[in-house]
Design a protein around this motif. Structure first.
Motif, PDB file in Angstrom:
ATOM      1  N   LEU A 138       0.691  -1.287  -0.150  1.00 40.98           N
ATOM      2  CA  LEU A 138       0.010  -0.329   0.034  1.00 40.98           C
ATOM      3  C   LEU A 138       1.319   1.014   0.236  1.00 40.98           C
ATOM      4  CD1 LEU A 138      -3.070  -0.885   2.916  1.00 40.98           C
ATOM      5  CD2 LEU A 138      -2.869  -0.651  -0.313  1.00 40.98           C
ATOM      6  N   SER A 139       1.666   1.546   0.967  1.00 40.06           N
ATOM      7  CA  SER A 139       2.505   2.454   0.800  1.00 40.06           C
ATOM      8  C   SER A 139       3.544   2.214  -0.792  1.00 40.06           C
ATOM      9  CB  SER A 139       4.215   2.194   2.018  1.00 40.06           C
ATOM     10  OG  SER A 139       3.119   2.011   3.203  1.00 40.06           O
ATOM     11  N   GLY A 140       3.571   1.485  -1.306  1.00 40.93           N
ATOM     12  CA  GLY A 140       4.323   1.639  -2.847  1.00 40.93           C
ATOM     13  C   GLY A 140       3.131   1.950  -4.086  1.00 40.93           C
ATOM     14  N   LEU A 141       2.332   1.648  -3.410  1.00 45.08           N
ATOM     15  CA  LEU A 141       1.061   2.268  -4.240  1.00 45.08           C
ATOM     16  C   LEU A 141       1.375   3.459  -3.950  1.00 45.08           C
ATOM     17  CD1 LEU A 141      -1.186   1.427  -6.205  1.00 45.08           C
ATOM     18  CD2 LEU A 141      -2.947   1.706  -4.228  1.00 45.08           C
ATOM     19  N   ILE A 142       1.352   4.054  -3.219  1.00 48.03           N
ATOM     20  CA  ILE A 142       1.526   5.604  -3.106  1.00 48.03           C
ATOM     21  C   ILE A 142       2.684   6.102  -3.882  1.00 48.03           C
ATOM     22  CG2 ILE A 142       1.211   7.336  -0.701  1.00 48.03           C
ATOM     23  CD1 ILE A 142       0.155   5.957   0.867  1.00 48.03           C
ATOM     24  N   THR A 143       3.551   5.695  -3.876  1.00 47.86           N
ATOM     25  CA  THR A 143       4.579   6.469  -4.203  1.00 47.86           C
ATOM     26  C   THR A 143       4.590   5.530  -5.793  1.00 47.86           C
ATOM     27  OG1 THR A 143       5.863   5.446  -2.629  1.00 47.86           O
ATOM     28  CG2 THR A 143       7.030   5.686  -5.393  1.00 47.86           C
ATOM     29  N   ALA A 144       3.561   5.155  -6.558  1.00 49.93           N
ATOM     30  CA  ALA A 144       3.118   4.882  -8.009  1.00 49.93           C
ATOM     31  C   ALA A 144       2.081   6.223  -8.218  1.00 49.93           C
ATOM     32  CB  ALA A 144       2.501   3.752  -7.958  1.00 49.93           C
ATOM     33  N   VAL A 145       1.422   6.164  -7.289  1.00 47.58           N
ATOM     34  CA  VAL A 145       0.496   7.059  -7.899  1.00 47.58           C
ATOM     35  C   VAL A 145       1.332   8.473  -7.549  1.00 47.58           C
ATOM     36  CG1 VAL A 145      -1.350   8.955  -6.619  1.00 47.58           C
ATOM     37  CG2 VAL A 145      -1.467   6.673  -7.022  1.00 47.58           C
ATOM     38  N   GLN A 146       2.104   9.202  -6.406  1.00 45.06           N
ATOM     39  CA  GLN A 146       3.022  10.814  -6.600  1.00 45.06           C
ATOM     40  C   GLN A 146       3.851  10.085  -8.236  1.00 45.06           C
ATOM     41  OE1 GLN A 146       4.947   9.879  -2.614  1.00 45.06           O
ATOM     42  NE2 GLN A 146       2.848  10.731  -2.111  1.00 45.06           N
ATOM     43  N   SER A 147       4.694   9.272  -8.675  1.00 44.10           N
ATOM     44  CA  SER A 147       5.141   9.238  -9.478  1.00 44.10           C
ATOM     45  C   SER A 147       4.640   9.713 -11.006  1.00 44.10           C
ATOM     46  CB  SER A 147       6.046   8.284  -9.129  1.00 44.10           C
ATOM     47  OG  SER A 147       6.842   7.959  -8.482  1.00 44.10           O
ATOM     48  N   ILE A 148       3.523   8.581 -11.194  1.00 41.63           N
ATOM     49  CA  ILE A 148       2.854   9.340 -11.811  1.00 41.63           C
ATOM     50  C   ILE A 148       2.037  10.779 -12.417  1.00 41.63           C
ATOM     51  CG2 ILE A 148       0.526   8.911 -13.503  1.00 41.63           C
ATOM     52  CD1 ILE A 148       0.648   6.564 -11.961  1.00 41.63           C
ATOM     53  N   GLY A 149       2.437  11.832 -11.283  1.00 44.09           N
ATOM     54  CA  GLY A 149       1.898  12.593 -11.149  1.00 44.09           C
ATOM     55  C   GLY A 149       3.041  13.751 -11.526  1.00 44.09           C
ATOM     56  N   ALA A 150       4.031  13.230 -10.458  1.00 43.06           N
ATOM     57  CA  ALA A 150       5.337  13.302 -10.471  1.00 43.06           C
ATOM     58  C   ALA A 150       5.565  13.601 -11.894  1.00 43.06           C
ATOM     59  CB  ALA A 150       6.466  13.264  -9.733  1.00 43.06           C
ATOM     60  N   LEU A 151       5.781  12.811 -12.768  1.00 48.95           N
ATOM     61  CA  LEU A 151       6.362  12.466 -14.098  1.00 48.95           C
ATOM     62  C   LEU A 151       5.239  13.583 -15.115  1.00 48.95           C
ATOM     63  CD1 LEU A 151       7.744  10.976 -16.229  1.00 48.95           C
ATOM     64  CD2 LEU A 151       6.297   9.344 -16.517  1.00 48.95           C
ATOM     65  N   ARG A 152       3.731  13.584 -15.137  1.00 53.04           N
ATOM     66  CA  ARG A 152       3.661  14.196 -16.007  1.00 53.04           C
ATOM     67  C   ARG A 152       3.668  16.128 -15.690  1.00 53.04           C
ATOM     68  NH1 ARG A 152      -0.046  18.322 -14.138  1.00 53.04           N
ATOM     69  NH2 ARG A 152      -1.994  18.985 -15.791  1.00 53.04           N
ATOM     70  N   THR A 153       4.065  16.221 -14.075  1.00 48.60           N
ATOM     71  CA  THR A 153       4.325  17.919 -14.213  1.00 48.60           C
ATOM     72  C   THR A 153       6.508  17.968 -15.012  1.00 48.60           C
ATOM     73  OG1 THR A 153       3.705  17.653 -11.652  1.00 48.60           O
ATOM     74  CG2 THR A 153       5.034  18.857 -12.396  1.00 48.60           C
ATOM     75  N   HIS A 154       6.890  17.100 -14.678  1.00 49.71           N
ATOM     76  CA  HIS A 154       8.024  16.705 -15.585  1.00 49.71           C
ATOM     77  C   HIS A 154       8.378  16.372 -16.788  1.00 49.71           C
ATOM     78  CE1 HIS A 154       9.070  16.633 -10.918  1.00 49.71           C
ATOM     79  NE2 HIS A 154       9.726  18.078 -11.075  1.00 49.71           N
ATOM     80  N   GLY A 155       7.312  15.396 -17.288  1.00 51.47           N
ATOM     81  CA  GLY A 155       7.596  15.352 -18.465  1.00 51.47           C
ATOM     82  C   GLY A 155       6.736  14.803 -19.372  1.00 51.47           C
ATOM     83  N   GLY A 156       5.299  15.531 -18.703  1.00 45.76           N
ATOM     84  CA  GLY A 156       4.013  15.139 -19.348  1.00 45.76           C
ATOM     85  C   GLY A 156       4.105  16.784 -19.984  1.00 45.76           C
TER      86      GLY A 156
END
Length: 203
Positions: A138-156
């Motif tokens: 479940l902690s990894g799920l949070i990391t995945a969600v945050q990483s998808i959002g961060a990738l959108r910010t920095h690479g989208g």
């Protein structure tokens, strides 16, 4: 190197040189590699079936946009992948008669559905044999969600870019898409399991 036990050697993904913002996405790497090297994995067909059965039109549009853009416009695909998770979270909240959070980005929306769905990493009442493993997942799920959002910010493509900005490539876009699918399917299945009496109106 990120490896997955039992997978063919060619399914090994090298994460060397990738932006640190996507490191959390390797928890979903299994889905990514199977989509490239083999037949359509069950999670892909299961998610497509779920959003069609529930008539989640916004999720369908976001997903199709991501898939259509992966090769020709990977930045747009990354942005659309983030929108897939956001649309699923918003749909769950609205169909559950829960308020949308003040901050309606991917992290804020996921945080809003996490507690009603019982997905907190501090979750109690788990069998001792798997309690720590479930909490870590479940902690990894949070990391995945945050990483998808961060990738959108920095690479989208949600923001303007400076001259010479280095574009992401299609494999990173696919990683974001399949990570978003895995997260979204888990949220939908958990919602239906936890609140069967609150079936989505279009089901």
């Amino acid at each position: 190197m990120v490896t997955t036990t039992g997978m063919p050697k060619q399914w090994t993904i090298s994460m060397r040189g990738l932006p640190s913002t996507i490191c959390g996405l390797n928890v979903m790497a299994c889905t990514y590699v199977s989509s490239i090297w083999g037949d359509m994995p069950p999670i892909v067909s299961a998610f497509s079936a779920a959003i069609q059965a529930l008539d989640l039109d916004t999720v369908q549009r976001d997903l199709q946009r991501a898939l259509d853009s992966a090769e020709r416009d990977p930045e747009d695909a990354v942005t659309a992948a983030c929108s897939v998770v956001e649309s699923v979270c918003r749909s769950i909240l609205i169909e559950s008669n829960l308020d949308l959070p003040a901050k309606q980005d991917i992290s804020g929306l996921y945080r809003a559905v996490r507690e009603p769905l019982g997905l907190s990493p501090t979750k109690e009442g788990l069998p001792d044999a798997i309690a720590e493993d479930v909490r870590n997942t479940l902690s990894g799920l949070i990391t995945a969600v945050q990483s998808i959002g961060a990738l959108r910010t920095h690479g989208g493509d949600a923001h303007g870019r400076e001259r010479g900005f280095k574009r992401v490539d299609a494999r990173i876009a696919r990683l974001a898409i399949h990570s978003a699918r895995a997260v979204s399917l888990f949220l939908i299945e958990t919602w239906k399991l936890k609140f069967p009496e609150r079936a989505l109106r279009n089901e």
